[in-house]
Design an enzyme around this catalytic site. Structure first.
Site, PDB file in Angstrom:
ATOM      1  CG  ASP A   1      -2.174   0.705   1.028  1.00 51.02           C
ATOM      2  OD1 ASP A   1      -2.472   1.016  -0.131  1.00 51.02           O
ATOM      3  OD2 ASP A   1      -2.889   0.960   2.003  1.00 51.02           O
TER       4      ASP A   1
HETATM    5  C1  LIG Z   1       4.053  -7.601  -9.286  1.00 53.65           C
HETATM    6  C2  LIG Z   1       3.440  -6.310  -9.638  1.00 53.65           C
HETATM    7  C3  LIG Z   1       2.606  -6.207 -10.811  1.00 53.65           C
HETATM    8  C4  LIG Z   1       3.638  -5.210  -8.936  1.00 53.65           C
HETATM    9  C5  LIG Z   1       2.988  -3.989  -9.400  1.00 53.65           C
HETATM   10  C6  LIG Z   1       3.259  -2.809  -8.651  1.00 53.65           C
HETATM   11  C7  LIG Z   1       2.457  -2.638  -7.439  1.00 53.65           C
HETATM   12  C8  LIG Z   1       3.261  -2.156  -6.312  1.00 53.65           C
HETATM   13  C9  LIG Z   1       1.146  -2.914  -7.402  1.00 53.65           C
HETATM   14  C10 LIG Z   1       0.316  -2.666  -6.193  1.00 53.65           C
HETATM   15  C11 LIG Z   1      -1.067  -2.328  -6.612  1.00 53.65           C
HETATM   16  C12 LIG Z   1      -1.838  -1.574  -5.645  1.00 53.65           C
HETATM   17  C13 LIG Z   1      -3.214  -1.335  -6.081  1.00 53.65           C
HETATM   18  C14 LIG Z   1      -1.335  -1.112  -4.473  1.00 53.65           C
HETATM   19  C15 LIG Z   1      -2.031  -0.228  -3.519  1.00 53.65           C
HETATM   20  O1  LIG Z   1      -1.351   1.028  -3.460  1.00 53.65           O
HETATM   21  P1  LIG Z   1      -2.002   2.262  -4.165  1.00 53.65           P
HETATM   22  O2  LIG Z   1      -1.569   2.256  -5.572  1.00 53.65           O
HETATM   23  O3  LIG Z   1      -3.474   2.180  -3.941  1.00 53.65           O
HETATM   24  O4  LIG Z   1      -1.425   3.535  -3.497  1.00 53.65           O
HETATM   25  P2  LIG Z   1      -2.144   4.437  -2.373  1.00 53.65           P
HETATM   26  O5  LIG Z   1      -2.418   3.517  -1.224  1.00 53.65           O
HETATM   27  O6  LIG Z   1      -1.132   5.481  -2.078  1.00 53.65           O
HETATM   28  O7  LIG Z   1      -3.381   5.000  -2.987  1.00 53.65           O
END
Ligand SMILES: CC(C)=CCC/C(C)=C/CC/C(C)=C/COP(=O)(O)OP(=O)(O)O
Length: 282
Positions: A40
């Site tokens: 996250d």
């Molecule tokens: C293996 C692979 C494909 C990795 C991809 C990269 C990655 C870190 C994906 C996580 C996706 C995700 C929705 C994370 C939540 O953080 P957020 O994006 O919602 O950020 P926030 O919590 O700040 O809104």
């Protein structure tokens, strides 16, 4: 930045010597078998660093690849990452596309790592929801690494635990219905036989757990979530009922080796609990 070049640096730089020494010390105690992560805070990281939004996910993917290497070096056997939930399809199309592109990039990097190290890669979740090209790539990588068992990386895509439970119950029902129609109803008057027959048609815990997408790994010892959030967000709530939950205020792209060291020390301090739980499950 080129991910492969960066990972080579992770493996060869001076800090890797210190890391190996610290890991040797940790290995005097018990090492968790399975660590799961909720990544996250990627967008918040990008915002804080005044980067464009996608750069947060880029940095997040890199942080995951580094953590995979650290876990491998330390002797953790399974690492599972929540890369994309079914709910994430509701995000902006450009963001969904960015994560899918990163998924493909990570597959390429993991395939290269697996050429030199015995790493098995699983993609788990409702893979039918992925586009055909990505699904084929995922299947190819799973097939190519299926023989390995020393270290298992599981990437959860199009995954939600509630969906996993529903899918598993449906599968279990299908199996039992098949059994039912294959064996047929018993028509004799023997009550004991009828009772045994009823038991065979009932779905039990073993059926449910066997048919879950996550049956590819044992339950996690530790679940890490970053960015100061203390929720499970529909990730492995079935599998984490006895896991140690570790929440860090750090955004995911900034997770590093010292966070891993801290959770392993926490695990070692709570080890008696894990031993007791495992004995109860035997
Ligand atoms: C293996 C692979 C494909 C990795 C991809 C990269 C990655 C870190 C994906 C996580 C996706 C995700 C929705 C994370 C939540 O953080 P957020 O994006 O919602 O950020 P926030 O919590 O700040 O809104």
């Amino acid at each position: 930045m080129d991910k492969e070049y960066f990972l080579t640096k992770v493996l060869s730089c001076w800090s890797s010597f210190i890391r190996r020494v610290v890991f040797c010390v940790l290995r005097v105690g018990p090492i968790p078998t399975h660590i799961a992560v909720i990544m996250d805070g990627n967008r918040r990281y990008a915002k804080r660093k005044l980067l464009e939004e996608g750069a947060g996910h880029d940095a997040g993917a890199m942080a995951l690849l580094k953590l995979i290497i650290y876990c491998y070096e330390l002797g953790v056997k399974y690492i599972t990452a929540y890369a994309f939930s079914i709910d994430n399809f509701r995000r902006k199309p450009s963001e969904v596309q960015k994560i899918m592109d990163l998924l493909k990039e990570c597959m390429t990097v993991l395939a290269k790592i697996a050429k030199h190290h015995p790493i098995k890669v699983n993609f788990t979740g409702n893979l039918e929801l992925l586009n055909a090209e990505l699904r084929d790539e995922a299947c190819k990588l799973m097939g190519a690494t299926a023989e390995y068992s020393k270290f298992v990386v599981t990437i959860c895509v199009c995954y939600c635990c509630t969906d996993d439970i529903v899918h598993s119950v449906e599968e279990s029902c299908r199996e039992k219905c098949y059994y039912h129609s294959y064996i047929g109803d018993s028509h004799d008057d023997d009550k004991d036989d009828d009772d045994k027959d009823d038991e065979r048609h009932m779905i039990n815990l073993v059926d449910i757990e066997k048919n879950m997408y996550m049956a590819v790994t044992p339950d996690p010892d530790i679940l890490i979530r970053t960015s100061d959030k203390h929720r499970l967000s529909n990730f492995l709530q079935w599998q984490t009922c006895h896991s140690l939950l570790a929440s860090f205020s750090t955004d995911w792209p900034e997770i590093g080796v010292w966070h891993l060291v801290k959770v392993v020390i926490d695990f070692q301090q709570n080890y008696d609990y894990f031993v007791r739980k495992r004995l109860q499950q035997l």
